[in-house]
Scaffold this motif. Sequence first.
Motif, PDB file in Angstrom:
ATOM      1  N   ILE A 162       0.844  -1.197   0.000  1.00 50.18           N
ATOM      2  CA  ILE A 162       0.000   0.000   0.000  1.00 50.18           C
ATOM      3  C   ILE A 162       0.877   1.244   0.000  1.00 50.18           C
ATOM      4  O   ILE A 162       0.674   2.175  -0.788  1.00 50.18           O
ATOM      5  CB  ILE A 162      -0.942   0.002   1.221  1.00 50.18           C
ATOM      6  CG1 ILE A 162      -1.974  -1.114   1.102  1.00 50.18           C
ATOM      7  CG2 ILE A 162      -1.639   1.356   1.362  1.00 50.18           C
ATOM      8  CD1 ILE A 162      -2.897  -1.229   2.284  1.00 50.18           C
ATOM      9  N   ASN A 163       1.858   1.280   0.884  1.00 51.38           N
ATOM     10  CA  ASN A 163       2.762   2.431   0.954  1.00 51.38           C
ATOM     11  C   ASN A 163       3.557   2.579  -0.338  1.00 51.38           C
ATOM     12  O   ASN A 163       3.772   3.696  -0.823  1.00 51.38           O
ATOM     13  CB  ASN A 163       3.720   2.271   2.137  1.00 51.38           C
ATOM     14  CG  ASN A 163       3.012   2.415   3.468  1.00 51.38           C
ATOM     15  OD1 ASN A 163       2.160   3.278   3.627  1.00 51.38           O
ATOM     16  ND2 ASN A 163       3.352   1.582   4.427  1.00 51.38           N
ATOM     17  N   ILE A 164       4.021   1.458  -0.882  1.00 53.29           N
ATOM     18  CA  ILE A 164       4.831   1.506  -2.103  1.00 53.29           C
ATOM     19  C   ILE A 164       4.021   2.085  -3.266  1.00 53.29           C
ATOM     20  O   ILE A 164       4.486   2.973  -3.990  1.00 53.29           O
ATOM     21  CB  ILE A 164       5.348   0.099  -2.466  1.00 53.29           C
ATOM     22  CG1 ILE A 164       6.341  -0.390  -1.386  1.00 53.29           C
ATOM     23  CG2 ILE A 164       6.017   0.106  -3.830  1.00 53.29           C
ATOM     24  CD1 ILE A 164       6.767  -1.827  -1.559  1.00 53.29           C
ATOM     25  N   ILE A 165       2.791   1.592  -3.449  1.00 51.89           N
ATOM     26  CA  ILE A 165       1.949   2.060  -4.553  1.00 51.89           C
ATOM     27  C   ILE A 165       1.592   3.534  -4.383  1.00 51.89           C
ATOM     28  O   ILE A 165       1.672   4.340  -5.328  1.00 51.89           O
ATOM     29  CB  ILE A 165       0.673   1.204  -4.654  1.00 51.89           C
ATOM     30  CG1 ILE A 165       1.031  -0.234  -5.055  1.00 51.89           C
ATOM     31  CG2 ILE A 165      -0.309   1.800  -5.649  1.00 51.89           C
ATOM     32  CD1 ILE A 165      -0.134  -1.204  -4.960  1.00 51.89           C
ATOM     33  N   PHE A 166       1.223   3.916  -3.157  1.00 57.62           N
ATOM     34  CA  PHE A 166       0.825   5.299  -2.897  1.00 57.62           C
ATOM     35  C   PHE A 166       1.992   6.246  -3.138  1.00 57.62           C
ATOM     36  O   PHE A 166       1.846   7.289  -3.778  1.00 57.62           O
ATOM     37  CB  PHE A 166       0.319   5.432  -1.455  1.00 57.62           C
ATOM     38  CG  PHE A 166      -0.448   6.702  -1.197  1.00 57.62           C
ATOM     39  CD1 PHE A 166      -1.814   6.747  -1.368  1.00 57.62           C
ATOM     40  CD2 PHE A 166       0.215   7.850  -0.790  1.00 57.62           C
ATOM     41  CE1 PHE A 166      -2.520   7.920  -1.138  1.00 57.62           C
ATOM     42  CE2 PHE A 166      -0.480   9.028  -0.560  1.00 57.62           C
ATOM     43  CZ  PHE A 166      -1.856   9.059  -0.730  1.00 57.62           C
ATOM     44  N   ASN A 167       3.178   5.881  -2.619  1.00 58.75           N
ATOM     45  CA  ASN A 167       4.347   6.738  -2.791  1.00 58.75           C
ATOM     46  C   ASN A 167       4.796   6.793  -4.249  1.00 58.75           C
ATOM     47  O   ASN A 167       5.314   7.821  -4.704  1.00 58.75           O
ATOM     48  CB  ASN A 167       5.493   6.255  -1.902  1.00 58.75           C
ATOM     49  CG  ASN A 167       5.220   6.499  -0.433  1.00 58.75           C
ATOM     50  OD1 ASN A 167       4.468   7.412  -0.084  1.00 58.75           O
ATOM     51  ND2 ASN A 167       5.826   5.709   0.430  1.00 58.75           N
ATOM     52  N   ALA A 168       4.604   5.704  -4.990  1.00 53.93           N
ATOM     53  CA  ALA A 168       4.919   5.723  -6.421  1.00 53.93           C
ATOM     54  C   ALA A 168       4.040   6.741  -7.141  1.00 53.93           C
ATOM     55  O   ALA A 168       4.508   7.468  -8.031  1.00 53.93           O
ATOM     56  CB  ALA A 168       4.731   4.328  -7.015  1.00 53.93           C
ATOM     57  N   CYS A 169       2.773   6.816  -6.753  1.00 53.89           N
ATOM     58  CA  CYS A 169       1.867   7.799  -7.355  1.00 53.89           C
ATOM     59  C   CYS A 169       2.302   9.224  -7.004  1.00 53.89           C
ATOM     60  O   CYS A 169       2.213  10.140  -7.848  1.00 53.89           O
ATOM     61  CB  CYS A 169       0.434   7.559  -6.873  1.00 53.89           C
ATOM     62  SG  CYS A 169      -0.284   6.007  -7.453  1.00 53.89           S
ATOM     63  N   ILE A 170       2.763   9.417  -5.755  1.00 51.64           N
ATOM     64  CA  ILE A 170       3.253  10.733  -5.339  1.00 51.64           C
ATOM     65  C   ILE A 170       4.447  11.137  -6.201  1.00 51.64           C
ATOM     66  O   ILE A 170       4.549  12.278  -6.678  1.00 51.64           O
ATOM     67  CB  ILE A 170       3.657  10.717  -3.854  1.00 51.64           C
ATOM     68  CG1 ILE A 170       2.433  10.460  -2.957  1.00 51.64           C
ATOM     69  CG2 ILE A 170       4.341  12.026  -3.463  1.00 51.64           C
ATOM     70  CD1 ILE A 170       1.427  11.558  -2.931  1.00 51.64           C
ATOM     71  N   ILE A 171       5.361  10.222  -6.406  1.00 47.63           N
ATOM     72  CA  ILE A 171       6.564  10.507  -7.197  1.00 47.63           C
ATOM     73  C   ILE A 171       6.203  10.833  -8.646  1.00 47.63           C
ATOM     74  O   ILE A 171       6.737  11.776  -9.238  1.00 47.63           O
ATOM     75  CB  ILE A 171       7.532   9.306  -7.128  1.00 47.63           C
ATOM     76  CG1 ILE A 171       8.088   9.158  -5.712  1.00 47.63           C
ATOM     77  CG2 ILE A 171       8.676   9.468  -8.120  1.00 47.63           C
ATOM     78  CD1 ILE A 171       8.826   7.855  -5.470  1.00 47.63           C
ATOM     79  N   PHE A 178       6.384  19.273 -11.639  1.00 45.56           N
ATOM     80  CA  PHE A 178       7.614  20.062 -11.584  1.00 45.56           C
ATOM     81  C   PHE A 178       8.697  19.581 -12.534  1.00 45.56           C
ATOM     82  O   PHE A 178       9.746  20.206 -12.642  1.00 45.56           O
ATOM     83  CB  PHE A 178       8.184  20.052 -10.157  1.00 45.56           C
ATOM     84  CG  PHE A 178       7.405  20.898  -9.201  1.00 45.56           C
ATOM     85  CD1 PHE A 178       7.315  22.267  -9.373  1.00 45.56           C
ATOM     86  CD2 PHE A 178       6.760  20.314  -8.121  1.00 45.56           C
ATOM     87  CE1 PHE A 178       6.598  23.054  -8.491  1.00 45.56           C
ATOM     88  CE2 PHE A 178       6.049  21.093  -7.221  1.00 45.56           C
ATOM     89  CZ  PHE A 178       5.967  22.471  -7.409  1.00 45.56           C
ATOM     90  N   GLY A 179       8.486  18.474 -13.210  1.00 43.73           N
ATOM     91  CA  GLY A 179       9.516  17.921 -14.082  1.00 43.73           C
ATOM     92  C   GLY A 179      10.111  16.666 -13.466  1.00 43.73           C
ATOM     93  O   GLY A 179      10.153  16.507 -12.244  1.00 43.73           O
ATOM     94  N   TRP A 180      10.583  15.785 -14.320  1.00 43.66           N
ATOM     95  CA  TRP A 180      11.031  14.471 -13.849  1.00 43.66           C
ATOM     96  C   TRP A 180      12.269  14.497 -12.954  1.00 43.66           C
ATOM     97  O   TRP A 180      12.424  13.614 -12.104  1.00 43.66           O
ATOM     98  CB  TRP A 180      11.228  13.553 -15.050  1.00 43.66           C
ATOM     99  CG  TRP A 180       9.908  13.254 -15.698  1.00 43.66           C
ATOM    100  CD1 TRP A 180       9.461  13.690 -16.896  1.00 43.66           C
ATOM    101  CD2 TRP A 180       8.839  12.502 -15.123  1.00 43.66           C
ATOM    102  NE1 TRP A 180       8.177  13.257 -17.129  1.00 43.66           N
ATOM    103  CE2 TRP A 180       7.771  12.513 -16.053  1.00 43.66           C
ATOM    104  CE3 TRP A 180       8.672  11.825 -13.916  1.00 43.66           C
ATOM    105  CZ2 TRP A 180       6.570  11.881 -15.814  1.00 43.66           C
ATOM    106  CZ3 TRP A 180       7.461  11.183 -13.672  1.00 43.66           C
ATOM    107  CH2 TRP A 180       6.424  11.217 -14.620  1.00 43.66           C
ATOM    108  N   PRO A 181      13.165  15.478 -13.089  1.00 37.22           N
ATOM    109  CA  PRO A 181      14.264  15.515 -12.109  1.00 37.22           C
ATOM    110  C   PRO A 181      13.767  15.610 -10.670  1.00 37.22           C
ATOM    111  O   PRO A 181      14.333  14.987  -9.757  1.00 37.22           O
ATOM    112  CB  PRO A 181      15.051  16.766 -12.523  1.00 37.22           C
ATOM    113  CG  PRO A 181      14.800  16.891 -13.980  1.00 37.22           C
ATOM    114  CD  PRO A 181      13.372  16.469 -14.171  1.00 37.22           C
ATOM    115  N   PHE A 182      12.671  16.379 -10.461  1.00 37.91           N
ATOM    116  CA  PHE A 182      12.149  16.512  -9.112  1.00 37.91           C
ATOM    117  C   PHE A 182      11.457  15.229  -8.634  1.00 37.91           C
ATOM    118  O   PHE A 182      11.344  14.985  -7.428  1.00 37.91           O
ATOM    119  CB  PHE A 182      11.187  17.705  -9.026  1.00 37.91           C
ATOM    120  CG  PHE A 182      11.876  19.030  -9.164  1.00 37.91           C
ATOM    121  CD1 PHE A 182      12.574  19.574  -8.111  1.00 37.91           C
ATOM    122  CD2 PHE A 182      11.844  19.716 -10.362  1.00 37.91           C
ATOM    123  CE1 PHE A 182      13.219  20.790  -8.240  1.00 37.91           C
ATOM    124  CE2 PHE A 182      12.487  20.928 -10.510  1.00 37.91           C
ATOM    125  CZ  PHE A 182      13.192  21.461  -9.434  1.00 37.91           C
ATOM    126  N   ALA A 183      10.996  14.421  -9.573  1.00 38.68           N
ATOM    127  CA  ALA A 183      10.443  13.118  -9.191  1.00 38.68           C
ATOM    128  C   ALA A 183      11.543  12.246  -8.598  1.00 38.68           C
ATOM    129  O   ALA A 183      11.339  11.558  -7.591  1.00 38.68           O
ATOM    130  CB  ALA A 183       9.815  12.439 -10.411  1.00 38.68           C
TER     131      ALA A 183
END
Length: 291
Positions: A162-171, A178-183
């Motif tokens: 759950i944490n992994i999927i949610f944080n992947a969406c945040i990234i 803001f652009g992929w470098p900030f991801a």
Amino acid sequence: MERFKETLLESGYTEKISMAIVNGILQAIALNLFWRPGHIYASGVTGLGQIIVTLTENISGMILPMGIVLYCLNVPLFVLAWFKISKKFTIFTMFSVFMTSFFIEIIPVTTLSDDPIICAIFGGAACGLGIGLALKGGLSSGGLDIVSMTIRKATGKNVGSINIIFNACIILASGFLFGWPFAFYSAFSIFVNGKVVDMVYTRQKKMQIMIVTKHPDLVIEEVHSRIRRGITIIKHAEGAFNRNEETILISVITRDQIPLLHSAMHHSDPKAFVSISENVTIMGNFYDPMM
């Protein structure tokens, strides 16, 4: 009044309150001094709050207060915790999240560095330190912790996906905004955050202990007086060197309980042989005081 103070000290409430305040300050420092100036997204519900604030500002020009947004996002989770975990846990979690939201509002957003790598490292470290101290004090920082604990209490299983999927969406969202470098910077900050939490909070690290003793009853009594853990007894073991009969005791504890084990062995059987294996995998129910 004195009796009330004694009750607080005996129950550990003062430690929980203190850790909630410290966690709130550190979370606010991470967010307002590093993440927001560096356009770095946090993990979990805090990251979701950042996305909502950013999108609202970009679309309508209205700046939402981050602290209030964060607390509102946690309200449905408080309801879930109240009915599915415990009322006492929910009250302390509400206080912990309130402290975080409060300090986010009173500590101004200040740019200490324009370097996103510095912002990612120090933001992740400050946040991880706050979460680690909160967990060490028996607190939850809210957010996805409540969902994970609810599932763990119902099924006995950890649901890290759950944490992994949610944080992947945040990234991914940070990349679009803001652009992929900030991801990548956000992902790096989340990684630093997790590493610092692991260094500070050691209760989740399981250790298997094996005790070879001639005084099993004394050892069991001392261990149980300090640590709430089950113990398996293997009788009629025999030493290969002197052929003396011994008893083997096997249990699993957490890393933070090792000092308590040392004390128990010192008082019960200082000559016992004790073997400790690190980072064992547990299947089935394991008592968690957070529950």
